[in-house]
Motif scaffolding. Structure first.
Motif, mmCIF file in Angstrom:
data_model
loop_
_atom_site.group_PDB
_atom_site.id
_atom_site.type_symbol
_atom_site.label_atom_id
_atom_site.label_comp_id
_atom_site.label_asym_id
_atom_site.label_seq_id
_atom_site.Cartn_x
_atom_site.Cartn_y
_atom_site.Cartn_z
ATOM 1 N N ASP A 129 0.744 -1.188 -0.001
ATOM 2 C CA ASP A 129 0.009 0.222 0.207
ATOM 3 C C ASP A 129 1.168 1.229 0.035
ATOM 4 O O ASP A 129 0.543 2.432 -0.894
ATOM 5 N N ARG A 132 2.177 1.636 -3.315
ATOM 6 C CA ARG A 132 1.379 2.416 -4.308
ATOM 7 C C ARG A 132 1.167 3.752 -4.180
ATOM 8 O O ARG A 132 0.878 4.465 -5.138
ATOM 9 N N TRP A 133 1.173 4.024 -3.095
ATOM 10 C CA TRP A 133 0.986 5.668 -2.665
ATOM 11 C C TRP A 133 2.241 6.236 -3.144
ATOM 12 O O TRP A 133 2.105 7.449 -3.519
ATOM 13 N N GLN A 135 4.116 5.449 -5.508
ATOM 14 C CA GLN A 135 4.142 5.604 -7.090
ATOM 15 C C GLN A 135 2.976 6.842 -7.326
ATOM 16 O O GLN A 135 3.180 7.563 -8.584
ATOM 17 N N TYR A 157 6.721 -4.244 -7.020
ATOM 18 C CA TYR A 157 5.303 -5.087 -7.154
ATOM 19 C C TYR A 157 5.581 -6.564 -7.259
ATOM 20 O O TYR A 157 4.720 -7.228 -6.448
ATOM 21 N N TRP A 162 2.046 -8.825 -6.006
ATOM 22 C CA TRP A 162 1.270 -7.942 -7.077
ATOM 23 C C TRP A 162 1.809 -8.270 -8.544
ATOM 24 O O TRP A 162 2.329 -7.206 -9.108
ATOM 25 N N ARG A 165 0.553 -6.062 -11.733
ATOM 26 C CA ARG A 165 0.963 -4.551 -11.656
ATOM 27 C C ARG A 165 2.413 -4.356 -12.355
ATOM 28 O O ARG A 165 2.643 -3.746 -13.088
#
Length: 423
Positions: A129, A132-133, A135, A157, A162, A165
């Motif tokens: 998480d 992702r933030w 990125q 990733y 994941w 992704r």
């Protein structure tokens, strides 16, 4: 310059000399330069202070790096980036992410070099998480996503599990060896052997030459899927590329053979290695002996491991497990006694998982987690479901279906019901 006494060095001279020391990790020479810096009065310049932080961080003396960093009154982007990178490099990933947060608070805008270190910290901690933030932050701040940053994202990733992704991120127009290798390794560590090998084929078609990291991924993929013949062929291909096998690559071959229950072949392979096997390789063999219940070779290997690392608790535990798999209770007691006599204590195993941006850590035997009771109930439910579909102790069957849980892995002198509760 120093011997001749002219021209006199200035802060830029000292900064460049310290940078040279950091490039080759010359810590002792760096200390001497720092002493000269303090004598000459150049110690308070930002360029010298930042160079010192870089030197200590590159030499992995993070305590000294932090000390100098805290003394800098006006910390620039290089100083912040160096500290984040230094912490991430030695595994202090949460400290690295905390520094990134502090950097934002004081208003220092990061660049692509900083973000590579931040993304690497997310990858090491499994903080998906947060990654992702980060990125999204990169896109919002219009930070250039160069090849290094794109590769770091692919790696993050993939390591966080994941896989879809990184396939999207992987659609970069130009990919170098590092980018291809990150994807191959990421697929391999998640057991997607065919995908990893297909990625390697695409890499070859793209005329990108592989390196030792690429083949670590390829051989790991073969190991996780029991593809012994393919693994041997890929090792031959590696030698055709002129890649000199590293200790890690030898370790991958040993792991491949041990996972396929070819422990005797693995032992012969290790004995013919042109370099001295390290403790990790001997330990891999020992695990293979334990899994396949090969006591005679296992005892020989254990002796080698203990000679190399006599104070490592894991080695004694592996030997103890080997004896336990043969119900050698007297020998198990001797191993425990030796550990006690040497003052060696086992470090409890731990694991972590990220949920809603928060990383939860679990330590063996520690039920202090605030949701411990709920977790117990879920584990009981899982146990009931496992029994309901007919799963039983694998020690009483041929090890053909490896996904079934086996209470034989809880190697204590106790009845089956007690073993199951321990597991």
């Amino acid at each position: 310059m120093v011997k001749r006494g002219y021209p006199n060095p200035n802060t830029y001279t000292m900064a460049f000399v310290l940078k040279a020391c950091s490039i080759v990790s010359a810590m002792e020479e760096g200390r001497q330069v720092r002493a000269t810096v303090l004598k000459s009065g150049f110690g308070s310049g930002p360029s010298v202070e930042t160079a010192l932080v870089n030197l200590y961080a590159k030499c992995e003396d993070i305590v000294l790096a932090r000390k100098v960093f805290d003394e800098i009154t006006d910390r620039n982007l290089v100083a912040w980036s160096t500290m984040i990178s230094g912490h991430a490099k030695i595994g202090l990933v949460y400290e690295a992410l905390s520094l990134f947060g502090d950097m934002q608070i004081v208003g220092v805008v990061p660049d692509e070099v900083t973000m590579v270190s931040v993304i690497s910290a997310c990858a090491a901690s499994g903080a998906l998480d947060t990654g992702r933030w980060v990125q999204a932050y990169i896109k919002k701040q219009l930070i250039e996503t160069d090849l290094n940053l794109s590769t770091a994202l692919v790696n993050m990733y993939a390591k966080c599990g994941w896989i879809e992704r990184p396939k999207e991120v992987d659609a970069m127009p130009v990919k170098d060896t590092k980018a291809w290798s990150s994807m191959i390794v990421g697929l391999a560590i998640h057991g997607l052997a065919e995908d990893a090998l297909e990625e390697f084929s695409r890499m070859e078609k793209a005329k990108v030459e592989p390196n030792h990291v690429t083949f670590i991924g390829v051989l790991s993929a073969c190991a996780h899927s029991g593809l012994v013949s393919k693994g041997r062929r890929y090792r031959s291909r590696m030698l055709e590329f002129g890649i000199i096998p590293s200790m890690e690559l030898y370790g991958c071959m040993v792991d491949l053979l041990c996972r396929a229950s070819l422990v005797e072949d693995a032992y012969t392979f290790v004995q013919t290695m042109p370099i001295q096997p390290n403790p990790v390789i001997w330990r891999t063999l020992l695990v293979g002996c334990k899994r396949n219940k090969i006591l005679d070779i296992g005892e020989i290997i254990a002796q080698r491991v203990l000679e190399l690392k006599p104070h490592n608790a894991e080695n004694y535990i592996l030997l103890w497990n080997l004896y336990a798999s043969h119900s050698e209770w007297e020998m198990m007691s001797q191993v425990r006694k030796e550990m006690k006599d040497r003052g060696i204590k086992a470090v409890p195993g731990c694991s972590s998982i990220e949920l809603d941006g928060l990383v939860h850590e679990f330590v063996m035997g520690d039920w202090s987690h605030p949701e411990a009771n709920e977790i117990r109930e879920i584990l009981r439910d899982i146990s009931k479901r496992v029994h309901a579909v007919g799963h039983r102790d694998m020690s009483k069957r041929v090890h053909a279906v490896r996904h079934e849980p086996g209470i034989s892995d809880v190697l204590h002198n106790m009845v089956d019901q007690e073993r199951e509760c321990s597991l």
